[in-house]
Scaffold this motif. Structure first.
Motif, mmCIF file in Angstrom:
data_model
loop_
_atom_site.group_PDB
_atom_site.id
_atom_site.type_symbol
_atom_site.label_atom_id
_atom_site.label_comp_id
_atom_site.label_asym_id
_atom_site.label_seq_id
_atom_site.Cartn_x
_atom_site.Cartn_y
_atom_site.Cartn_z
ATOM 1 N N ASP A 16 38.224 -35.759 9.280
ATOM 2 C CA ASP A 16 38.792 -37.088 9.507
ATOM 3 C C ASP A 16 39.063 -37.319 10.986
ATOM 4 N N PHE A 17 39.540 -36.264 11.673
ATOM 5 C CA PHE A 17 39.814 -36.384 13.106
ATOM 6 C C PHE A 17 38.547 -36.759 13.869
ATOM 7 N N HIS A 18 37.432 -36.106 13.549
ATOM 8 C CA HIS A 18 36.190 -36.385 14.254
ATOM 9 C C HIS A 18 35.655 -37.775 13.902
ATOM 10 N N VAL A 19 35.836 -38.220 12.645
ATOM 11 C CA VAL A 19 35.394 -39.564 12.274
ATOM 12 C C VAL A 19 36.195 -40.608 13.027
ATOM 13 N N GLU A 20 37.531 -40.410 13.115
ATOM 14 C CA GLU A 20 38.366 -41.353 13.856
ATOM 15 C C GLU A 20 38.003 -41.368 15.344
ATOM 16 N N ALA A 21 37.520 -40.223 15.861
ATOM 17 C CA ALA A 21 37.138 -40.142 17.273
ATOM 18 C C ALA A 21 35.759 -40.723 17.541
ATOM 19 N N GLY A 22 35.068 -41.137 16.485
ATOM 20 C CA GLY A 22 33.765 -41.764 16.676
ATOM 21 C C GLY A 22 32.579 -40.861 16.416
ATOM 22 N N ALA A 23 32.821 -39.572 16.078
ATOM 23 C CA ALA A 23 31.717 -38.652 15.810
ATOM 24 C C ALA A 23 31.322 -38.783 14.344
ATOM 25 N N ASP A 24 30.639 -39.892 14.030
ATOM 26 C CA ASP A 24 30.304 -40.177 12.641
ATOM 27 C C ASP A 24 28.797 -40.326 12.431
ATOM 28 N N ALA A 25 28.003 -39.818 13.342
ATOM 29 C CA ALA A 25 26.552 -39.914 13.221
ATOM 30 C C ALA A 25 25.927 -38.560 13.538
ATOM 31 N N LYS A 154 36.042 -54.045 5.918
ATOM 32 C CA LYS A 154 37.392 -54.543 5.666
ATOM 33 C C LYS A 154 38.375 -53.763 6.535
ATOM 34 N N PRO A 155 39.482 -54.387 6.931
ATOM 35 C CA PRO A 155 40.446 -53.702 7.815
ATOM 36 C C PRO A 155 41.290 -52.681 7.083
ATOM 37 N N PHE A 156 41.671 -51.636 7.799
ATOM 38 C CA PHE A 156 42.588 -50.594 7.329
ATOM 39 C C PHE A 156 42.088 -49.964 6.023
ATOM 40 N N MET A 157 40.940 -49.293 6.136
ATOM 41 C CA MET A 157 40.332 -48.617 4.992
ATOM 42 C C MET A 157 40.409 -47.102 5.080
ATOM 43 N N GLY A 158 40.687 -46.546 6.246
ATOM 44 C CA GLY A 158 40.725 -45.097 6.418
ATOM 45 C C GLY A 158 42.108 -44.534 6.171
ATOM 46 N N ARG A 159 42.413 -43.438 6.847
ATOM 47 C CA ARG A 159 43.718 -42.808 6.679
ATOM 48 C C ARG A 159 44.848 -43.720 7.123
ATOM 49 N N SER A 160 44.615 -44.481 8.181
ATOM 50 C CA SER A 160 45.623 -45.440 8.626
ATOM 51 C C SER A 160 45.881 -46.490 7.556
ATOM 52 N N GLY A 161 44.814 -46.925 6.892
ATOM 53 C CA GLY A 161 44.978 -47.911 5.823
ATOM 54 C C GLY A 161 45.726 -47.356 4.631
ATOM 55 N N GLN A 162 45.470 -46.101 4.315
ATOM 56 C CA GLN A 162 46.200 -45.480 3.200
ATOM 57 C C GLN A 162 47.693 -45.408 3.503
ATOM 58 N N PHE A 263 49.272 -44.358 14.970
ATOM 59 C CA PHE A 263 50.276 -43.711 15.820
ATOM 60 C C PHE A 263 51.193 -42.837 14.975
ATOM 61 N N LEU A 264 51.555 -43.302 13.799
ATOM 62 C CA LEU A 264 52.437 -42.528 12.927
ATOM 63 C C LEU A 264 51.750 -41.275 12.394
ATOM 64 N N LEU A 265 50.436 -41.334 12.212
ATOM 65 C CA LEU A 265 49.707 -40.137 11.779
ATOM 66 C C LEU A 265 49.713 -39.076 12.871
ATOM 67 N N ARG A 266 49.704 -39.511 14.123
ATOM 68 C CA ARG A 266 49.751 -38.563 15.235
ATOM 69 C C ARG A 266 51.166 -38.085 15.523
ATOM 70 N N GLN A 267 52.150 -38.919 15.250
ATOM 71 C CA GLN A 267 53.550 -38.576 15.510
ATOM 72 C C GLN A 267 54.388 -38.917 14.266
ATOM 73 N N PRO A 268 54.321 -38.077 13.238
ATOM 74 C CA PRO A 268 55.024 -38.386 11.979
ATOM 75 C C PRO A 268 56.531 -38.555 12.147
ATOM 76 N N VAL A 269 57.117 -37.942 13.181
ATOM 77 C CA VAL A 269 58.559 -38.053 13.356
ATOM 78 C C VAL A 269 58.976 -39.507 13.609
ATOM 79 N N GLN A 270 58.060 -40.356 14.061
ATOM 80 C CA GLN A 270 58.381 -41.749 14.346
ATOM 81 C C GLN A 270 58.356 -42.629 13.100
ATOM 82 N N LYS A 271 58.044 -42.056 11.955
ATOM 83 C CA LYS A 271 58.015 -42.849 10.720
ATOM 84 C C LYS A 271 59.392 -43.428 10.400
#
Length: 289
Positions: A16-25, A154-162, A263-271
């Motif tokens: 998931d980290f690599h997909v979010e970083a754009g390494a999806d091909a 569609k917007p917010f379909m990945g981990r951020s969307g979940q 941002f919350l996925l990267r810094q869960p303490v800010q939830k």
């Protein structure tokens, strides 16, 4: 020693980290051992005798074949519509004129799909217009689509969307009672941030989208959306939880700034801060704030 379940979860998170970083091909359908290919002896070329060419009837000399090592012939450049030549001010002015002409969300989406003055349109797979209920009282706005959103459209379909779905559910909302969009409707290459010029070109469309939805409350997820719609230069940790006035053609509504789920996925303490903001959102919807 980690269990197989933990190892599988770690592997999924790593992908998931690599997909979010754009390494999806991928680059090819099968792997190549480049080190082995480098050590292998070069193949021996065998000269093949060819018959002499027959003389040309017009006795004109045959065109010369370029010698080895000469540069390849020029290839026609890929065209990007008006995006390659339009100046940012010109493109933004055209966007404002087109957006004003939209009388419905469907018409606005069609205009966006045909708009060719933003270069992101030509590098993204899909236009990511919106999701949810356009009759909802609350409208969520993020920055730009990611890899999953670009693929699905569609917007917010990945981990951020979940995570956003869970946050909405905690205050009694879901995608049937909210409307979700982005400031920029096309994914920037490699998930980079949109440039100020790209945001300026897309801004008239999202402003018209807000007018057509006419929500009671706008929730900006992250600093880019907040800064674009409010004009503030403060970071999101200074603006989150604050209410800003937002003027629509017929009334003034409230705009709430909060943290982006990515941002919350990267810094869960800010939830905990985001939870305060969503409780404030619930109070606004209930008329208690």
């Amino acid at each position: 020693m980690p269990s197989p379940t933990d190892a599988q979860a770690d592997l999924i998170a790593y992908l998931d980290f690599h997909v979010e970083a754009g390494a999806d091909a991928v680059l090819d359908e099968r792997p190549h051992d480049r080190f082995g290919e480098a050590d292998a002896p070069a193949p021996t070329l065998r000269r093949v005798a060819r018959p002499a060419p027959a003389p040309r009837p017009d006795d004109q000399p045959r065109p010369l074949v370029p010698p080895p090592g000469s540069p390849p012939p020029a290839v026609a450049p890929r065209t990007f519509g008006r995006a390659a030549s339009a100046q940012p001010d010109e493109a933004a002015s055209d966007a404002r004129a087109r957006a004003r002409g939209a009388r419905s969300l469907d018409e606005l989406e069609k205009i966006l799909a045909e708009f060719d003055a933003c270069p992101l349109r030509f590098t993204a797979k899909n236009l990511v217009f919106a999701d949810g209920n356009p009759e909802a009282r609350v409208m969520f706005l993020g920055e730009a689509p990611g890899a999953d959103e670009d693929r699905i459209g569609k917007p917010f379909m990945g981990r951020s969307g979940q995570l956003l779905d869970k946050m909405m559910k905690a205050v009694g909302l879901d995608r049937s009672s909210a409307y979700i969009g982005n400031i920029v409707p096309w994914r920037p290459p490699g998930n980079r941030n949109p440039t100020p010029q790209e945001v300026a070109v897309c801004r008239p469309f999202v402003e018209r989208q807000i007018e057509l939805v006419d929500p009671d409350i706008i929730v900006c997820l992250g600093a880019p959306a907040t800064q674009t719609l409010t004009g503030t230069k403060d970071g999101i940790l200074r603006t989150r939880g604050r209410l800003f006035p937002y003027t629509l053609p017929t009334r003034e509504v409230k705009l709430l700034a909060t943290l982006h789920p990515a941002f919350l996925l990267r810094q869960p303490v800010q939830k905990r801060l985001a939870w305060r903001d969503f409780r404030a959102l619930r109070a606004l919807l209930d008329g208690k704030a």
